[in-house]
Design a protein around this motif. Structure first.
Motif, PDB file in Angstrom:
ATOM      1  N   PRO A  95      -5.369  13.611  10.427  1.00  0.00           N
ATOM      2  CA  PRO A  95      -5.456  14.431   9.210  1.00  0.00           C
ATOM      3  C   PRO A  95      -4.263  14.231   8.276  1.00  0.00           C
ATOM      4  N   GLU A  96      -3.094  13.969   8.834  1.00  0.00           N
ATOM      5  CA  GLU A  96      -1.915  13.762   7.982  1.00  0.00           C
ATOM      6  C   GLU A  96      -1.945  12.436   7.229  1.00  0.00           C
ATOM      7  N   ASP A  97      -2.919  11.587   7.500  1.00  0.00           N
ATOM      8  CA  ASP A  97      -3.102  10.360   6.714  1.00  0.00           C
ATOM      9  C   ASP A  97      -3.876  10.632   5.432  1.00  0.00           C
ATOM     10  N   THR A  98      -4.392  11.836   5.286  1.00  0.00           N
ATOM     11  CA  THR A  98      -5.140  12.187   4.079  1.00  0.00           C
ATOM     12  C   THR A  98      -4.259  12.052   2.842  1.00  0.00           C
ATOM     13  N   ALA A  99      -4.736  11.294   1.860  1.00  0.00           N
ATOM     14  CA  ALA A  99      -3.982  11.050   0.622  1.00  0.00           C
ATOM     15  C   ALA A  99      -4.810  10.152  -0.286  1.00  0.00           C
ATOM     16  N   VAL A 100      -4.314   9.966  -1.496  1.00  0.00           N
ATOM     17  CA  VAL A 100      -4.831   8.903  -2.350  1.00  0.00           C
ATOM     18  C   VAL A 100      -4.005   7.660  -2.037  1.00  0.00           C
ATOM     19  N   TYR A 101      -4.676   6.576  -1.773  1.00  0.00           N
ATOM     20  CA  TYR A 101      -4.022   5.318  -1.419  1.00  0.00           C
ATOM     21  C   TYR A 101      -4.066   4.375  -2.608  1.00  0.00           C
ATOM     22  N   TYR A 102      -2.908   3.781  -2.896  1.00  0.00           N
ATOM     23  CA  TYR A 102      -2.757   2.864  -4.016  1.00  0.00           C
ATOM     24  C   TYR A 102      -2.269   1.513  -3.509  1.00  0.00           C
ATOM     25  N   TRP A 106       0.859  -1.183   0.000  1.00  0.00           N
ATOM     26  CA  TRP A 106       0.000   0.000   0.000  1.00  0.00           C
ATOM     27  C   TRP A 106       0.893   1.230   0.000  1.00  0.00           C
ATOM     28  N   PHE A 107       0.540   2.180  -0.843  1.00  0.00           N
ATOM     29  CA  PHE A 107       1.249   3.449  -0.942  1.00  0.00           C
ATOM     30  C   PHE A 107       0.228   4.567  -0.813  1.00  0.00           C
ATOM     31  N   ARG A 108       0.718   5.773  -0.534  1.00  0.00           N
ATOM     32  CA  ARG A 108      -0.156   6.933  -0.535  1.00  0.00           C
ATOM     33  C   ARG A 108       0.577   8.114  -1.133  1.00  0.00           C
ATOM     34  N   GLN A 109      -0.216   9.037  -1.658  1.00  0.00           N
ATOM     35  CA  GLN A 109       0.383  10.183  -2.341  1.00  0.00           C
ATOM     36  C   GLN A 109      -0.498  11.407  -2.204  1.00  0.00           C
ATOM     37  N   LEU A 110       0.134  12.519  -1.918  1.00  0.00           N
ATOM     38  CA  LEU A 110      -0.522  13.815  -1.942  1.00  0.00           C
ATOM     39  C   LEU A 110      -0.120  14.530  -3.222  1.00  0.00           C
TER      40      LEU A 110
END
Length: 124
Positions: free
Chosen positions: A88-95, A36-40
């Protein structure tokens, strides 16, 4: 090759939980290490968690240790990310991502398989 579709994202409040799913189709799911990855926007994609083919070994980035749990169900061809105590800092698109390399199970590159992403938004 394998096709990956994420689901389970949404808008939640700080402290809430979400469970992301990644459904895989195509080649045999248990051939792949998963991550799992995330990106802002405008930022590098960050590796959040990863798991080996059999689920015997896992990786977590420091900021999610103790809050997130990665798991897989090879019978259902599905990868999960249980996210508790969201911030709130977990906010991102998760891939989700898949690789079939025999070494470097937790290393994922652009040439590996990626889903389209699911948005997670955590309000304060």
């Amino acid at each position: 090759q394998v096709q990956l579709v994420e689901s389970g994202g949404g808008l939640v409040q700080a402290g809430d939980s979400l469970r992301l799913s990644c459904a895989a189709s195509g080649r045999t799911f248990n051939m792949y290490n998963m991550g799992w990855f995330r990106q802002l926007p405008g930022k590098e994609r960050e590796r959040v968690a990863a798991i080996t083919r059999t689920g015997g070994s896992t990786y977590y980035t420091d900021s999610v240790k103790g809050r997130f749990a990665i798991s897989r169900d090879n019978a259902r061809n599905t990868l999960y990310l249980q996210m508790n105590g969201l911030k709130p800092e977990d906010t991102a698109v998760y891939y989700c991502a898949a690789n079939s390399r025999p070494a470097g199970a937790f290393v994922f590159t652009r040439s590996d398989y990626w889903g389209q992403g699911t948005q997670v938004t955590v309000s304060s």
